[in-house]
Design an enzyme around this catalytic site. Structure first.
Site, PDB file in Angstrom:
ATOM      1  N   LYS A  13     -44.288  -6.034  -0.075  1.00  0.00           N
ATOM      2  CA  LYS A  13     -43.224  -5.115   0.112  1.00  0.00           C
ATOM      3  C   LYS A  13     -43.544  -3.782   0.348  1.00  0.00           C
ATOM      4  O   LYS A  13     -43.122  -2.965   1.286  1.00  0.00           O
ATOM      5  CB  LYS A  13     -41.969  -5.431  -0.936  1.00  0.00           C
ATOM      6  CG  LYS A  13     -41.342  -6.624  -0.964  1.00  0.00           C
ATOM      7  CD  LYS A  13     -40.165  -6.560  -1.801  1.00  0.00           C
ATOM      8  CE  LYS A  13     -40.363  -5.823  -3.195  1.00  0.00           C
ATOM      9  NZ  LYS A  13     -41.098  -6.610  -3.950  1.00  0.00           N
ATOM     10  N   ARG A 124     -56.116  -8.157  -9.895  1.00  0.00           N
ATOM     11  CA  ARG A 124     -56.041  -6.611  -9.486  1.00  0.00           C
ATOM     12  C   ARG A 124     -56.780  -6.033 -10.727  1.00  0.00           C
ATOM     13  O   ARG A 124     -56.657  -6.353 -11.901  1.00  0.00           O
ATOM     14  CB  ARG A 124     -54.370  -6.265  -9.554  1.00  0.00           C
ATOM     15  CG  ARG A 124     -54.155  -6.467  -8.169  1.00  0.00           C
ATOM     16  CD  ARG A 124     -52.695  -5.460  -7.827  1.00  0.00           C
ATOM     17  NE  ARG A 124     -51.683  -5.411  -8.879  1.00  0.00           N
ATOM     18  CZ  ARG A 124     -50.522  -5.256  -8.771  1.00  0.00           C
ATOM     19  NH1 ARG A 124     -49.931  -4.748  -7.613  1.00  0.00           N
ATOM     20  NH2 ARG A 124     -49.635  -5.178  -9.702  1.00  0.00           N
ATOM     21  N   ARG A 168     -42.561 -12.996 -14.761  1.00  0.00           N
ATOM     22  CA  ARG A 168     -42.067 -12.096 -13.684  1.00  0.00           C
ATOM     23  C   ARG A 168     -41.609 -12.710 -12.521  1.00  0.00           C
ATOM     24  O   ARG A 168     -40.404 -12.422 -11.864  1.00  0.00           O
ATOM     25  CB  ARG A 168     -42.941 -10.849 -13.372  1.00  0.00           C
ATOM     26  CG  ARG A 168     -43.319  -9.932 -14.533  1.00  0.00           C
ATOM     27  CD  ARG A 168     -44.436  -8.899 -14.114  1.00  0.00           C
ATOM     28  NE  ARG A 168     -43.946  -7.956 -13.078  1.00  0.00           N
ATOM     29  CZ  ARG A 168     -45.003  -7.557 -12.185  1.00  0.00           C
ATOM     30  NH1 ARG A 168     -46.322  -7.813 -12.572  1.00  0.00           N
ATOM     31  NH2 ARG A 168     -44.722  -6.848 -11.259  1.00  0.00           N
TER      32      ARG A 168
END
Length: 213
Positions: A13, A124, A168
């Site tokens: 996003k 990551r 999450r």
């Protein structure tokens, strides 16, 4: 033009919002960045938000709307990235826009499966010194564990660990389902396949916004 971006963590996003804001000259309002900036600058709203954040509580909707209203351009369009996340927030946003004589044009839902989110985020690596972000698979550093830019140590953030990511994602899915239905009923929602590459997602976004479908 006013658009909202919805999607799970790792769906791209933020990347798409930055690209689109440059291509269509829209302001990019990221609620995460907004909160961090207000706290850093110690604005009155930032200090209030910090009280909640320090207690590990969610920042109230009224405070988030006040922050958005403070930076919302009086003219010209903008992209809302990270807000609303619930139906009550969507109703408050609708009311705020109405008060300014404005309307929400489009809501984009970045569709991404839990497994792809886990793969993207758990890979990551973040530099402990300068904050640069790498990925074990898609963007590895030249030297394992070392930042290309400053030589700092690369670490995995707590919220990039698999069990945290899955939690999450599930919280996101649970919270967002009623919101998706809310915007579908208003004929505002367009789904995007966020598993496609950045250029393809961007092409589809531009096509929908320019042609209305």
């Amino acid at each position: 033009m006013i658009v909202v971006f919805l999607g799970p963590p790792g769906s791209g996003k933020g990347t798409q919002a930055k690209k689109l804001s440059q291509e269509l000259n829209l302001s990019h309002i990221s609620t995460g960045d907004l909160l961090r900036e207000a706290v850093k600058k110690q604005t009155p709203l930032g200090l209030k938000a910090k009280e909640y954040m320090d207690r590990g509580e969610l920042v109230p909707d009224s405070l988030m709307i006040a922050l958005i209203e403070e930076v919302m351009p009086k003219e010209g369009g903008f992209i809302l990235d990270g807000f609303p996340r619930t139906v009550p927030q969507a109703l408050v946003l609708e009311d705020m826009l109405n008060r300014h004589g404005r309307n929400l044009d489009k809501v984009f839902l970045f569709d991404l499966s839990e497994e792809v989110v886990v793969e993207r985020l758990s890979g990551r690596l973040t530099c402990s010194q300068c904050g640069a972000v790498y990925h074990k698979k898609y963007n590895p550093p030249k030297q394992e564990g070392i930042c290309d830019l400053c030589g700092g140590k690369l670490i995995q953030r707590e919220d990039d660990k698999e069990e945290v990511i899955r939690k999450r994602y599930r919280v996101y899915a649970e919270q967002t389902k009623p919101l998706i239905e809310f915007y579908q009923e208003r004929n505002k929602l367009t789904r995007l396949d966020a598993e496609q590459d950045i250029q393809e997602v961007n092409r589809k976004l531009l096509e929908v916004l320019k042609n209305g479908g």
